[in-house]
Design an enzyme around this catalytic site. Structure first.
Site, PDB file in Angstrom:
ATOM      1  N   TYR A  57      70.631  50.539   0.025  1.00  0.00           N
ATOM      2  CA  TYR A  57      69.963  51.107   1.349  1.00  0.00           C
ATOM      3  C   TYR A  57      71.620  50.911   1.659  1.00  0.00           C
ATOM      4  O   TYR A  57      73.026  50.973   2.113  1.00  0.00           O
ATOM      5  CB  TYR A  57      69.540  50.427   2.298  1.00  0.00           C
ATOM      6  CG  TYR A  57      68.608  49.739   2.825  1.00  0.00           C
ATOM      7  CD1 TYR A  57      67.506  50.312   1.552  1.00  0.00           C
ATOM      8  CD2 TYR A  57      68.218  48.943   3.455  1.00  0.00           C
ATOM      9  CE1 TYR A  57      66.209  49.758   1.796  1.00  0.00           C
ATOM     10  CE2 TYR A  57      66.714  48.238   3.529  1.00  0.00           C
ATOM     11  CZ  TYR A  57      66.338  47.983   2.484  1.00  0.00           C
ATOM     12  OH  TYR A  57      64.781  48.247   2.767  1.00  0.00           O
ATOM     13  N   LEU A 207      55.644  50.599  12.101  1.00  0.00           N
ATOM     14  CA  LEU A 207      55.154  52.372  13.208  1.00  0.00           C
ATOM     15  C   LEU A 207      55.076  53.574  11.881  1.00  0.00           C
ATOM     16  O   LEU A 207      55.594  54.747  12.537  1.00  0.00           O
ATOM     17  CB  LEU A 207      56.299  52.452  13.927  1.00  0.00           C
ATOM     18  CG  LEU A 207      56.449  51.688  15.383  1.00  0.00           C
ATOM     19  CD1 LEU A 207      58.133  51.465  15.858  1.00  0.00           C
ATOM     20  CD2 LEU A 207      55.531  51.356  16.013  1.00  0.00           C
ATOM     21  N   PHE A 211      56.003  57.728  12.909  1.00  0.00           N
ATOM     22  CA  PHE A 211      55.393  58.830  13.188  1.00  0.00           C
ATOM     23  C   PHE A 211      54.244  58.655  14.127  1.00  0.00           C
ATOM     24  O   PHE A 211      53.495  59.382  14.717  1.00  0.00           O
ATOM     25  CB  PHE A 211      54.576  58.916  11.787  1.00  0.00           C
ATOM     26  CG  PHE A 211      53.528  60.273  11.653  1.00  0.00           C
ATOM     27  CD1 PHE A 211      53.658  61.650  11.837  1.00  0.00           C
ATOM     28  CD2 PHE A 211      51.904  60.134  11.610  1.00  0.00           C
ATOM     29  CE1 PHE A 211      52.703  62.431  11.971  1.00  0.00           C
ATOM     30  CE2 PHE A 211      50.957  61.201  12.187  1.00  0.00           C
ATOM     31  CZ  PHE A 211      51.726  61.909  11.557  1.00  0.00           C
TER      32      PHE A 211
END
Length: 330
Positions: A57, A207, A211
């Site tokens: 990341y 989640l 969206f």
């Protein structure tokens, strides 16, 4: 809001809801480090103890950010990170799980996190060219040396999980799980194997990459660097069909006086006492909304209504493109 209860990933005690830190550095456009640090501090204050990052990341930026944010309360935090994407610094795409790379990646993550141990260390994706026994054997050496406390796998398939667990106890499987991604639930799938072996389940993107909150009705407002712009479920045609699912969720949520995101997250929380989802956000307001979902008790009838609103065969599009799907359920 009640104090966050405890759940277990194998023998590792963590808050019943964790925090996915990826979006603070990767995947969803630009972010503000100081805002992110403040949100992480607030998560600790609310009782969140499980914080998830990875060396991939932001090419290491996310580990540095998480390490800095949690340093002053390190004993309160369960830090998890992942290795395996050897292309994180711009090299050609490669997944590595060889013993030499496992050690190299761990040492680098420890430096970026500014800590002497990783509480839970995951293989981010299974390397198809290296026996899982070699990879987990190298991870087990890190446990014996005290550099790692617990081991995990991400997006691993049932057979791989069994082989890995035979080498060293696996504490957690991290895979995508939400109302629109339910691969884990098949009868002989990964969730069943994990439960047989006493391995906890850590759903990422509970989640649906935001969206299912109802906040995204098109990709036009997303930054050019936002990964969702290229995801099949956000593509023209698929997006419109998937919005119909969210609209029904919003109707059910309104009847309970909560948001669609809270209803979707509570559904994941109700999958079992061995399930610890890791929703992510950069903002304190959404963090508080996510944590509040822990207080939402759902009856059997309500759970059935939620699943009827989001039937697995009605979700349009795959969760990744073909190149990324090669490394799912490895």
């Amino acid at each position: 809001m009640t104090r966050i209860p405890t759940r277990h990933l194998g023998t590792l005690a963590v808050s019943a809801q964790g925090f996915g830190c990826m979006g603070m550095s990767h995947g969803y456009g630009s972010s503000d480090d100081e805002q992110s640090v403040g949100t992480l501090h607030h998560a600790l204050d609310l009782g969140v103890t499980l914080f998830d990052t990875a060396d991939f990341y932001g090419s290491g930026h996310n580990e540095q950010l998480v390490g800095r944010a949690l340093a002053h309360r390190r004993d309160e935090a369960v830090i998890t990170t992942k290795f395996g994407f050897a292309n994180r610094f711009g090299e050609p795409t490669a997944i590595r799980g060889d013993a030499a790379y496992v050690r190299q990646a761990c040492e680098a993550s420890l430096r970026r996190l500014g800590t002497d141990h990783i509480d839970l260390y995951y293989q981010h994706r299974v390397d198809p060219g290296v026996p899982i026994e070699e990879t987990v054997g190298a991870m087990a050496e890190l446990v014996r040396e005290g550099k790692v406390r617990h081991l995990g796998l991400s997006e691993a398939g049932p057979a791989t999980i069994r082989r890995a667990h035979a080498v060293h106890p696996i504490s957690a499987l991290q895979s995508e799980w939400s109302l629109w991604t339910r691969d884990l639930e098949s009868g002989d799938g990964a969730a069943a194997v994990c439960r047989e072996l006493g391995i906890g389940l850590v759903p990422f993107s509970p989640l649906g990459r935001g969206f299912l909150t109802g906040r995204y009705t098109s990709v036009e407002g997303l930054e050019e660097s936002d990964a969702r712009r290229s995801m099949p479920r956000f593509a023209d045609g698929n997006l419109e069909r998937n919005l119909a699912i969210v609209e029904r969720l919003e109707e059910l949520a309104a009847a309970r006086g909560v948001t669609a995101g809270q209803l979707a997250l509570a559904w994941v929380q109700h999958r079992g006492e061995d399930v610890v989802p890791i929703p992510g956000t950069r903002r304190r307001t959404y963090l508080e909304e996510n944590v509040a979902a822990l207080d939402l008790a759902l009856s059997a009838d309500e759970l059935a209504a939620i699943e009827a609103a989001a039937p697995r065969d009605r979700v349009a599009g795959t969760r990744y493109d073909a190149s990324a799907l090669r490394y799912v359920n490895g």
